[in-house]
Design an enzyme around this catalytic site. Structure first.
Site, PDB file in Angstrom:
ATOM      1  N   HIS A   7     -13.549  71.934  35.111  1.00  0.00           N
ATOM      2  CA  HIS A   7     -13.152  73.289  35.501  1.00  0.00           C
ATOM      3  C   HIS A   7     -13.961  74.295  34.687  1.00  0.00           C
ATOM      4  CE1 HIS A   7      -9.585  76.201  36.462  1.00  0.00           C
ATOM      5  NE2 HIS A   7     -10.758  76.817  36.516  1.00  0.00           N
TER       6      HIS A   7
ATOM      7  N   HIS B  50      -1.427  69.438  35.813  1.00  0.00           N
ATOM      8  CA  HIS B  50      -1.138  70.415  34.765  1.00  0.00           C
ATOM      9  C   HIS B  50       0.062  69.926  33.943  1.00  0.00           C
ATOM     10  CE1 HIS B  50      -2.343  74.344  33.107  1.00  0.00           C
ATOM     11  NE2 HIS B  50      -1.137  74.310  32.582  1.00  0.00           N
TER      12      HIS B  50
ATOM     13  N   GLU C  73     -13.203  72.308  39.742  1.00  0.00           N
ATOM     14  CA  GLU C  73     -12.169  73.316  39.925  1.00  0.00           C
ATOM     15  C   GLU C  73     -12.697  74.698  39.542  1.00  0.00           C
ATOM     16  OE1 GLU C  73      -8.281  70.574  38.770  1.00  0.00           O
ATOM     17  OE2 GLU C  73      -9.063  71.998  37.300  1.00  0.00           O
TER      18      GLU C  73
ATOM     19  N   THR D 119      -5.621  79.504  30.687  1.00  0.00           N
ATOM     20  CA  THR D 119      -5.481  78.285  31.472  1.00  0.00           C
ATOM     21  C   THR D 119      -4.814  78.639  32.790  1.00  0.00           C
ATOM     22  OG1 THR D 119      -4.697  75.977  31.427  1.00  0.00           O
ATOM     23  CG2 THR D 119      -3.212  77.668  30.528  1.00  0.00           C
TER      24      THR D 119
END
Length: 241
Positions: free
Chosen positions: A43, A194, A73, A103
């Site tokens: 990410h 997550h 991502e 985040t």
């Protein structure tokens, strides 16, 4: 069987803290794949404080050589999409992160952002890149994921992780179960990620049909505590049970 994709952002964060290629992101990614991970997740954010845009191409080559999937991502800004389109990973997960965000902390309101998402997804689909959209479990309009062209949704699991073992755990789990069922009824594949870890993952995977979990922060911490071989082995046992 649920596929495990290891998010290597925290390895990249350690690398960047010293200004040289140590730890080697590619070598650690290869090790995770050698130990049985089905893929790698990356990410890169606009400030590139951990994963960088120039990490994507070598990781895509590594995953392609191993017959594994790279999941990239990010927020569908032009520079991010240019990187994804030029490298063509197996999957791109679009997340509603803004620049500077610490985040990911919420899913898309797909209906509200359809004008942004629809053309981005069309471009990726044209290149054979599977698109997943990051969504909250209580998002009521999952049909919009199909309407804008996504093949999958990724359920944002922080609420599940926070409630795990507490008084609200069963009620929250039911929310995720129903979200997965709604998505699957629409023909969408379901991923998740997550704050999943070795303690809560097995319970989450009581939800049938979860195709992929991407796990990074907790997994890297657990590797520091117990070693990579043991940690990957335990994750694979959970995903394959």
């Amino acid at each position: 069987m649920t596929q495990l994709s290891v998010n290597v952002n925290k390895i990249a964060l350690l690398r960047n803290s010293r200004g040289r290629n140590f730890p080697d992101l590619l070598a650690f990614s290869a090790r995770f794949l050698d130990l049985g991970a089905a893929g790698i997740t990356l990410h890169p954010r606009p400030d590139q404080r951990h994963a960088r845009y120039d990490d994507v191409a070598p990781l895509q080559r590594l995953c392609a050589e191993r017959g594994c999937e790279l999941n990239v991502e990010g927020y569908p800004a032009a520079d991010f999409l240019d990187v994804v389109k030029s490298t063509r990973p197996a999957q791109c997960t679009l997340v509603p992160d803004m620049p500077g965000q610490l985040t990911s902390d919420h899913g898309w309101d797909i209906e509200q952002h359809a004008a942004l998402l629809r053309p981005a997804i069309a471009q990726l689909n044209d290149l054979g890149i599977r698109v997943s959209l990051f969504v909250d479990a209580d998002y009521p309009a999952l049909e919009w994921a199909r309407e804008v062209g996504a093949a999958r949704v990724e359920l944002y699991t922080e609420r599940f992780a926070e409630s795990y073992g507490g008084a609200q755990a069963d009620a929250v789990f039911e929310t995720y179960l129903q979200a997965a069922r709604r998505a699957q009824a629409l023909g969408l594949g379901v991923n998740a990620g997550h704050d999943l870890d070795l303690h809560n993952l097995a319970r989450f995977l009581d939800i049938p049909g979860i195709l992929e979990v991407s796990i990074g922060h907790a997994l890297v911490v657990e590797c520091l505590e117990m070693g990579m071989d043991k940690v990957l082995g335990r994750y694979l046992e959970i995903c394959q049970s």
